[in-house]
Design a protein around this motif. Structure first.
Motif, PDB file in Angstrom:
ATOM      1  N   GLY A  37       0.781  -1.228   0.000  1.00 32.00           N
ATOM      2  CA  GLY A  37       0.000   0.000   0.000  1.00 32.00           C
ATOM      3  C   GLY A  37       0.812   1.277   0.000  1.00 32.00           C
ATOM      4  N   VAL A  38       2.134   1.170  -0.211  1.00 30.40           N
ATOM      5  CA  VAL A  38       2.986   2.363  -0.285  1.00 30.40           C
ATOM      6  C   VAL A  38       3.899   2.235  -1.504  1.00 30.40           C
ATOM      7  N   PRO A  39       4.435   3.350  -2.016  1.00 32.77           N
ATOM      8  CA  PRO A  39       5.373   3.282  -3.141  1.00 32.77           C
ATOM      9  C   PRO A  39       6.678   2.582  -2.751  1.00 32.77           C
ATOM     10  N   GLU A  40       7.405   2.126  -3.761  1.00 28.98           N
ATOM     11  CA  GLU A  40       8.617   1.330  -3.503  1.00 28.98           C
ATOM     12  C   GLU A  40       9.692   2.120  -2.772  1.00 28.98           C
ATOM     13  N   ASP A  41       9.889   3.398  -3.119  1.00 25.69           N
ATOM     14  CA  ASP A  41      10.947   4.166  -2.461  1.00 25.69           C
ATOM     15  C   ASP A  41      10.665   4.367  -0.971  1.00 25.69           C
ATOM     16  N   ILE A  42       9.410   4.572  -0.618  1.00 27.56           N
ATOM     17  CA  ILE A  42       9.045   4.717   0.802  1.00 27.56           C
ATOM     18  C   ILE A  42       9.213   3.384   1.515  1.00 27.56           C
ATOM     19  N   ALA A  43       8.805   2.286   0.858  1.00 31.90           N
ATOM     20  CA  ALA A  43       8.946   0.956   1.465  1.00 31.90           C
ATOM     21  C   ALA A  43      10.421   0.614   1.661  1.00 31.90           C
ATOM     22  N   ARG A  44      11.243   0.926   0.682  1.00 32.90           N
ATOM     23  CA  ARG A  44      12.680   0.638   0.783  1.00 32.90           C
ATOM     24  C   ARG A  44      13.313   1.400   1.945  1.00 32.90           C
ATOM     25  N   ARG A  45      12.975   2.669   2.079  1.00 33.77           N
ATOM     26  CA  ARG A  45      13.519   3.475   3.175  1.00 33.77           C
ATOM     27  C   ARG A  45      13.003   2.996   4.535  1.00 33.77           C
ATOM     28  N   ALA A  46      11.725   2.618   4.587  1.00 32.83           N
ATOM     29  CA  ALA A  46      11.146   2.119   5.843  1.00 32.83           C
ATOM     30  C   ALA A  46      11.856   0.848   6.291  1.00 32.83           C
ATOM     31  N   PHE A  47      12.142  -0.056   5.347  1.00 36.33           N
ATOM     32  CA  PHE A  47      12.832  -1.303   5.693  1.00 36.33           C
ATOM     33  C   PHE A  47      14.309  -1.050   6.032  1.00 36.33           C
ATOM     34  N   GLU A  48      14.921  -0.022   5.435  1.00 37.92           N
ATOM     35  CA  GLU A  48      16.289   0.343   5.830  1.00 37.92           C
ATOM     36  C   GLU A  48      16.319   0.784   7.289  1.00 37.92           C
ATOM     37  N   LEU A  49      15.356   1.614   7.671  1.00 39.14           N
ATOM     38  CA  LEU A  49      15.277   2.077   9.056  1.00 39.14           C
ATOM     39  C   LEU A  49      14.951   0.921   9.996  1.00 39.14           C
ATOM     40  N   GLY A  50      14.071   0.024   9.553  1.00 33.90           N
ATOM     41  CA  GLY A  50      13.706  -1.125  10.379  1.00 33.90           C
ATOM     42  C   GLY A  50      14.846  -2.103  10.550  1.00 33.90           C
TER      43      GLY A  50
END
Length: 139
Positions: free
Chosen positions: A108-121
């Motif tokens: 439910g989110v764009p790939e760049d936001i998902a990629r950054r979220a998983f980097e932080l996680g």
């Protein structure tokens, strides 16, 4: 934090984490995933910290699935206690993660936001991880 409601045994052996993940190595729910690349025990606190960072970064727009659950009790003896006199009491819960296991999924989110979220996680987790998506699943 995550913890089982009840268990068959109160204390568990430490064990070793051998081999690759037998299951849970494909995306089942979301479009993006965070895959483990090393064997490690991940505590309930680490899972919760990663979940909080991921949901905060996506601003609660998408949906997050946690694909691992801490079901192994980890015991510790108190500080400055002599050797012997049995095993320590259970202190926290952990999850044994094998390489290849999908730990979190996101949709439910764009790939760049998902990629950054998983980097932080993944910064909150003690292992090396890899970002995967439905498009790069075969690679």
């Amino acid at each position: 934090m995550l913890a089982p409601k009840r268990t068959k045994h109160r204390k568990a052996h430490k064990g070793r984490i051998h081999g690759l993940a037998k299951g849970g190595d494909d995306l089942n729910f979301g479009t993006f995933g965070l895959k483990a690349l090393a064997p490690e025990r991940i505590t309930a606190r680490q899972i919760e910290a990663a979940r909080r960072v991921i949901t905060r970064h996506i601003k609660r727009a998408g949906r997050v699935w946690i694909r691992i659950f801490p079901d192994v009790p980890v015991s510790q003896k108190p500080a400055e206690v002599r050797m012997g006199s049995g095993k320590g009491s259970p202190e926290f819960w952990a999850c044994r993660v094998k390489p290849g296991r999908i730990m979190f999924e996101l949709d439910g989110v764009p790939e760049d936001i998902a990629r950054r979220a998983f980097e932080l996680g993944s910064a909150k987790l003690p292992i090396a991880t890899k970002f995967i998506s439905r498009a790069t699943r075969g690679a």
